[in-house]
Design a protein around this motif. Structure first.
Motif, PDB file in Angstrom:
ATOM      1  N   THR A 113       0.825  -1.214   0.000  1.00 30.04           N
ATOM      2  CA  THR A 113       0.000   0.000   0.000  1.00 30.04           C
ATOM      3  C   THR A 113       0.858   1.262   0.000  1.00 30.04           C
ATOM      4  O   THR A 113       0.355   2.364  -0.223  1.00 30.04           O
ATOM      5  CB  THR A 113      -0.934   0.037   1.223  1.00 30.04           C
ATOM      6  OG1 THR A 113      -0.135   0.175   2.420  1.00 30.04           O
ATOM      7  CG2 THR A 113      -1.769  -1.229   1.318  1.00 30.04           C
ATOM      8  N   GLN A 114       2.152   1.108   0.269  1.00 29.98           N
ATOM      9  CA  GLN A 114       3.033   2.274   0.428  1.00 29.98           C
ATOM     10  C   GLN A 114       3.779   2.575  -0.876  1.00 29.98           C
ATOM     11  O   GLN A 114       4.611   1.787  -1.327  1.00 29.98           O
ATOM     12  CB  GLN A 114       4.038   2.023   1.553  1.00 29.98           C
ATOM     13  CG  GLN A 114       3.421   1.865   2.921  1.00 29.98           C
ATOM     14  CD  GLN A 114       2.745   3.139   3.403  1.00 29.98           C
ATOM     15  OE1 GLN A 114       3.326   4.218   3.362  1.00 29.98           O
ATOM     16  NE2 GLN A 114       1.514   3.016   3.860  1.00 29.98           N
ATOM     17  N   LYS A 115       3.444   3.713  -1.478  1.00 31.04           N
ATOM     18  CA  LYS A 115       4.107   4.170  -2.708  1.00 31.04           C
ATOM     19  C   LYS A 115       4.328   5.665  -2.592  1.00 31.04           C
ATOM     20  O   LYS A 115       3.630   6.355  -1.853  1.00 31.04           O
ATOM     21  CB  LYS A 115       3.247   3.872  -3.936  1.00 31.04           C
ATOM     22  CG  LYS A 115       3.038   2.392  -4.199  1.00 31.04           C
ATOM     23  CD  LYS A 115       2.110   2.169  -5.376  1.00 31.04           C
ATOM     24  CE  LYS A 115       1.882   0.669  -5.580  1.00 31.04           C
ATOM     25  NZ  LYS A 115       0.892   0.396  -6.626  1.00 31.04           N
ATOM     26  N   ALA A 116       5.303   6.168  -3.348  1.00 35.08           N
ATOM     27  CA  ALA A 116       5.552   7.616  -3.378  1.00 35.08           C
ATOM     28  C   ALA A 116       6.100   7.975  -4.749  1.00 35.08           C
ATOM     29  O   ALA A 116       6.672   7.137  -5.448  1.00 35.08           O
ATOM     30  CB  ALA A 116       6.535   8.019  -2.277  1.00 35.08           C
ATOM     31  N   LYS A 117       5.894   9.236  -5.129  1.00 36.54           N
ATOM     32  CA  LYS A 117       6.343   9.700  -6.439  1.00 36.54           C
ATOM     33  C   LYS A 117       6.690  11.175  -6.334  1.00 36.54           C
ATOM     34  O   LYS A 117       5.977  11.927  -5.665  1.00 36.54           O
ATOM     35  CB  LYS A 117       5.220   9.474  -7.468  1.00 36.54           C
ATOM     36  CG  LYS A 117       5.553   9.936  -8.870  1.00 36.54           C
ATOM     37  CD  LYS A 117       4.486   9.478  -9.877  1.00 36.54           C
ATOM     38  CE  LYS A 117       3.254  10.345  -9.817  1.00 36.54           C
ATOM     39  NZ  LYS A 117       2.320  10.074 -10.958  1.00 36.54           N
ATOM     40  N   LEU A 118       7.790  11.586  -6.960  1.00 39.47           N
ATOM     41  CA  LEU A 118       8.089  13.008  -7.039  1.00 39.47           C
ATOM     42  C   LEU A 118       8.847  13.291  -8.317  1.00 39.47           C
ATOM     43  O   LEU A 118       9.379  12.379  -8.966  1.00 39.47           O
ATOM     44  CB  LEU A 118       8.880  13.488  -5.814  1.00 39.47           C
ATOM     45  CG  LEU A 118      10.348  13.109  -5.682  1.00 39.47           C
ATOM     46  CD1 LEU A 118      11.040  14.101  -4.764  1.00 39.47           C
ATOM     47  CD2 LEU A 118      10.493  11.723  -5.073  1.00 39.47           C
ATOM     48  N   THR A 119       8.878  14.558  -8.700  1.00 41.33           N
ATOM     49  CA  THR A 119       9.619  14.981  -9.885  1.00 41.33           C
ATOM     50  C   THR A 119      10.934  15.591  -9.435  1.00 41.33           C
ATOM     51  O   THR A 119      10.939  16.539  -8.641  1.00 41.33           O
ATOM     52  CB  THR A 119       8.806  16.002 -10.705  1.00 41.33           C
ATOM     53  OG1 THR A 119       7.568  15.391 -11.096  1.00 41.33           O
ATOM     54  CG2 THR A 119       9.562  16.420 -11.945  1.00 41.33           C
TER      55      THR A 119
END
Length: 197
Positions: free
Chosen positions: A151-157
Motif C-alpha cells: 500500500t506504500q508508494k511515493a512519487k516526485l519529480t
C-alpha cells in the motif's frame, strides 16, 4: 540550508529528504553543461534476470579511494574526484554532515533512457546505505514502492538543481525507479553520492 527548503517525504520505514532548489539555476545550468562534456560517459552491458543487454543510460564512477563498485555483473573502476564534481561533493557534505567517498554518475539521454526498480543495497555500501542524489538538466519522475507493504508508494519529480537524500531504512525497505517516458525530453545528469568504506 543554503538554497530553498528541505522537504521530509514522511515515508514509512525510511528517512528521505528532498531539496527542490539545492543549487540555484545559474549554478545548475553551468554544472550541467560542464559535466556533460567533462565526464567520460560509457554504456556498459548489464545482466538482469539472466539476460544481457546494453544499459539504458550512460554511466561513470568516481571515488576518493581505489574501491571498485559492482552491480548487475558490472565492475566499475573509479576515476578521481576533481573540478565541478569535487565542488558539488563538498557542498552536499556541508549540508548533510556526511562524508561521501564515491559517486555513480548517470546520463539519461532522452525519455527512452531509464533505471528499473532496484535498491542501492550492494554489500560494498554497508548495512544501511545513505545515498545523496543530485539532478541537473531535464526533470524526471522518480517512483518509490515499499518492499513489504504494497500500500506504500511515493512519487516526485526530480527538478534541475535538486538534491534527494535517501537515509536510514530507504534501501532496506524501499525500491525506486526512473521510468521511461514517451515525452520528447532532453538530457538529465544524475550524480548519486555514496559511501564505500
Amino acid at each position: 540550508m543554503l538554497f530553498g527548503s528541505a522537504i521530509n517525504l514522511e515515508m514509512k520505514d525510511a528517512e528521505v529528504i528532498y531539496y527542490p532548489n539545492f543549487f540555484n539555476k545559474n549554478d545548475a545550468d553551468n554544472y550541467f553543461k560542464n559535466l556533460l562534456n567533462a565526464i567520460n560517459w560509457k554504456q556498459d552491458t548489464i545482466t538482469v534476470f539472466g539476460k544481457t543487454h546494453l544499459q539504458p543510460r550512460l554511466t561513470a564512477f568516481y571515488a576518493e579511494n581505489k574501491n571498485t563498485y559492482k552491480y548487475s555483473n558490472i565492475e566499475m573502476i573509479p576515476h578521481p574526484f576533481e573540478g565541478d564534481l569535487l565542488k558539488i561533493k563538498k557542498r552536499i557534505e556541508k549540508e548533510t554532515k556526511i562524508n561521501f567517498t564515491s559517486c555513480l554518475a548517470n546520463l539519461y539521454r532522452d525519455g527512452k533512457d531509464s533505471n528499473g526498480w532496484h535498491a542501492d543495497d550492494e554489500k560494498e555500501l554497508g548495512e544501511n546505505p545513505i545515498i545523496a542524489s543530485v539532478s541537473f538538466g531535464e526533470a524526471r519522475v522518480f517512483h518509490f514502492k515499499h518492499r513489504f507493504d504494497k500500500t506504500q508508494k511515493a512519487k516526485l519529480t526530480l527538478q534541475h538543481g535538486s538534491l534527494l537524500v535517501m537515509k536510514e531504512g530507504t534501501q532496506k525497505n524501499w525500491l525506486h525507479q526512473i521510468p521511461k517516458t514517451k515525452k520528447d525530453i532532453g538530457k538529465r545528469i544524475n550524480l548519486t553520492f555514496r559511501i564505500i568504506p
